[in-house]
Design an enzyme around this catalytic site. Structure first.
Site, PDB file in Angstrom:
ATOM      1  CB  CYS A 338      -0.980  -0.038   1.170  1.00  0.00           C
ATOM      2  SG  CYS A 338      -2.370   1.102   0.956  1.00  0.00           S
ATOM      3  CG  HIS A 435      -3.896  -3.382   3.460  1.00  0.00           C
ATOM      4  ND1 HIS A 435      -2.741  -2.960   4.070  1.00  0.00           N
ATOM      5  CD2 HIS A 435      -4.488  -2.273   2.942  1.00  0.00           C
ATOM      6  CE1 HIS A 435      -2.638  -1.645   3.943  1.00  0.00           C
ATOM      7  NE2 HIS A 435      -3.684  -1.201   3.264  1.00  0.00           N
TER       8      HIS A 435
END
Length: 491
Positions: A338, A435
């Protein structure tokens, strides 16, 4: 349809980090085991650890964990307000799963009476209580912050709305348990005091019978029963809510293990991305901002961040950026997730001032990608294949950036809808927006393959492991808490 009904139960604290979240998760599992249909609820959460619901909305990770313990999918009604700090003085406000803007802490807590937010959280609770029973509620911080109580939307005003049997949790390991418990109860109004049904002492080291005199003294001081003294345990692993728990994590490399350094960013988010990796017996995982310890690692991971540009600037200034690039040049594994993926690129731009005043900053220059931050947030659960492997993997996306590849696309993952994710420079260098990517065994094996010949157990399931931890937590609570008193208070 609710077949067995109980009043809501609420766990509030003498302060932050006293163990409310874990205790609430344990009670969710107990009520599930006993044939009820429990669901968690926390009106307002402040955390950088968040999760995506099945319908693509965002909530605090703690309530997702509690929902998992309760055996149900998570929803935004379980955590209608989420505050995600972007700096020391401001937070992104997420309402019913969607961001509604940034606010300074002063404006949020002092200038706004929060009537609309309180109405929204009551509506969320009412929807939830119509579908589940009992609702296992969690407070936030201390319930006796006198300067903030009249604007409270999380603690005793919520307990009164729900008619919840409320239990005060105190952490005896911090010290000062008598003063904190007595003072907390003494500062409640008569209406708030009427909600209180008992006290739970948490994190007791040693034989709890040694606290019998203390129990009697607390009961005399507060006129409330001490319904349980829970032991301090290290062998039950439940996800922590906040990054304060990282202070107790390992900080350095060791001999005989694959050393994995997670860069300890100031605005590190979703550190639960590394829980599965931390449990791998082949691995020594540690969080660090020490350039020496980063240099010793076999694998360097740049995690997510709630302020990517701010953290990028910080690691340039403290020498970590150079250390990460040097590790890459030395042939070590460097990956980013991310915000970490964004940092590995050539440039991060913020033309809309999503994160702050800085409009652009060069990245680490490891991957040929460029990111432009946008106000719209992408939140979605994903299924994907990793590096062309046939195994179906799972993860989720929470980000506000659009990352473009400067040249030919070389994705890390292909999502179930056919879209690509991330960029693969080589087997030791890649970035991804996903994630939870490291929760998948095929990904772990690829990550660790250059450093160990040891093979993970074929029968290992991280989901089975987590389920076992919830059951073990429930067993500990049943052993050390008077469940008859708990159930009597819920009838």
């Amino acid at each position: 349809m609710i077949e067995k009904s109980l009043k809501p139960i609420m766990f509030v604290g003498t302060g932050s980090d006293v163990g409310k979240s874990v205790i609430a998760a344990g009670f969710c599992r107990i009520f599930l085991q006993d044939g009820y249909t429990p669901a968690p609820f926390k009106a307002q959460n402040m955390s950088l650890n968040s999760y995506v619901t099945p319908d693509g909305l965002e909530i605090g990770r703690a309530q997702a964990v509690q929902a998992e313990a309760a055996g149900i999918p998570c929803s935004t009604d379980m955590n209608p307000v989420l505050l995600k700090p972007t700096s020391d003085k401001s937070s992104q406000v997420v309402l019913n799963g969607k961001p509604v803007g940034n606010q300074s802490a002063y404006a949020y807590f002092m200038e706004n009476d929060r009537r609309e937010l309180f109405a929204a959280v009551k509506q969320a609770f009412d929807r939830l209580s119509g579908r589940f029973s009992p609702i296992v509620m969690e407070g936030a911080g201390s319930i006796s912050e006198l300067n903030l109580k009249h604007r409270d939307i999380t603690n005793m005003r919520m307990a009164a709305h729900a008619g919840a049997a409320t239990y005060l949790v105190a952490d005896i390991d911090k010290g000062g348990v008598f003063g904190s418990v007595y003072g907390t109860i003494a500062l409640l109004t008569p209406e708030e005091r009427a909600c209180m049904k008992g006290i739970i002492i948490n994190k007791f080291r040693g034989d709890s019978r040694l606290f019998e005199e203390g129990r009697l003294l607390l009961e005399k001081l507060t006129d409330l029963p001490v319904v349980g003294v829970l032991p301090y345990f290290r062998d039950i692993h439940i996800e922590e809510e906040d990054s304060v728990s990282l202070e107790s994590k390992y900080k350095s490399s060791v001999e005989g293990k694959v050393n994995v350094a997670v860069i300890l960013l100031k605005r590190l988010s979703n550190f639960t991305d590394f829980d599965r990796l931390e449990r791998d017996s082949r691995v020594n995982l540690y969080y660090t901002a020490d350039v020496v310890e980063v240099a010793k690692a076999d694998i360097v991971i740049i995690p997510g961040s709630k302020n990517t540009i701010g953290d990028m600037l910080a690691i340039k200034n403290n020498g970590l950026a150079k250390t990460i690039v040097d590790a890459h040049k030395a042939g070590k594994t460097v990956i980013g997730i991310c915000g970490g993926f964004q940092m590995m690129g050539e440039m991060i731009e913020d033309p809309e001032h999503v994160e702050g005043a800085i409009e652009q900053i060069p990245g680490l220059g490891i991957l040929p990608v460029k990111t432009i931050l946008r106000a719209d947030k992408k939140t979605v659960q994903c299924q994907f294949s990793f590096l062309g492997n046939s195994d179906i993997c799972e993860g989720y996306e929470i980000h506000m950036g659009e990352t473009s590849v400067q040249g030919k696309e070389q994705p890390v993952a292909v999502l179930s809808d056919g879209s690509n994710d991330g960029y693969l420079l080589n087997s030791k260098t890649w970035g991804s927006y996903l994630h939870g990517i490291l929760d998948n065994q095929v990904v772990l094996e690829q990550l660790l393959a250059p450093y160990t010949n040891e093979v993970a157990k074929d029968d290992y399931s991280f989901q089975d492991f987590k389920n076992d931890q919830y059951n073990r937590l429930a067993d500990v609570i049943r052993k050390h808490v008077d469940m008859d008193k708990i159930y009597n208070s819920l009838k």
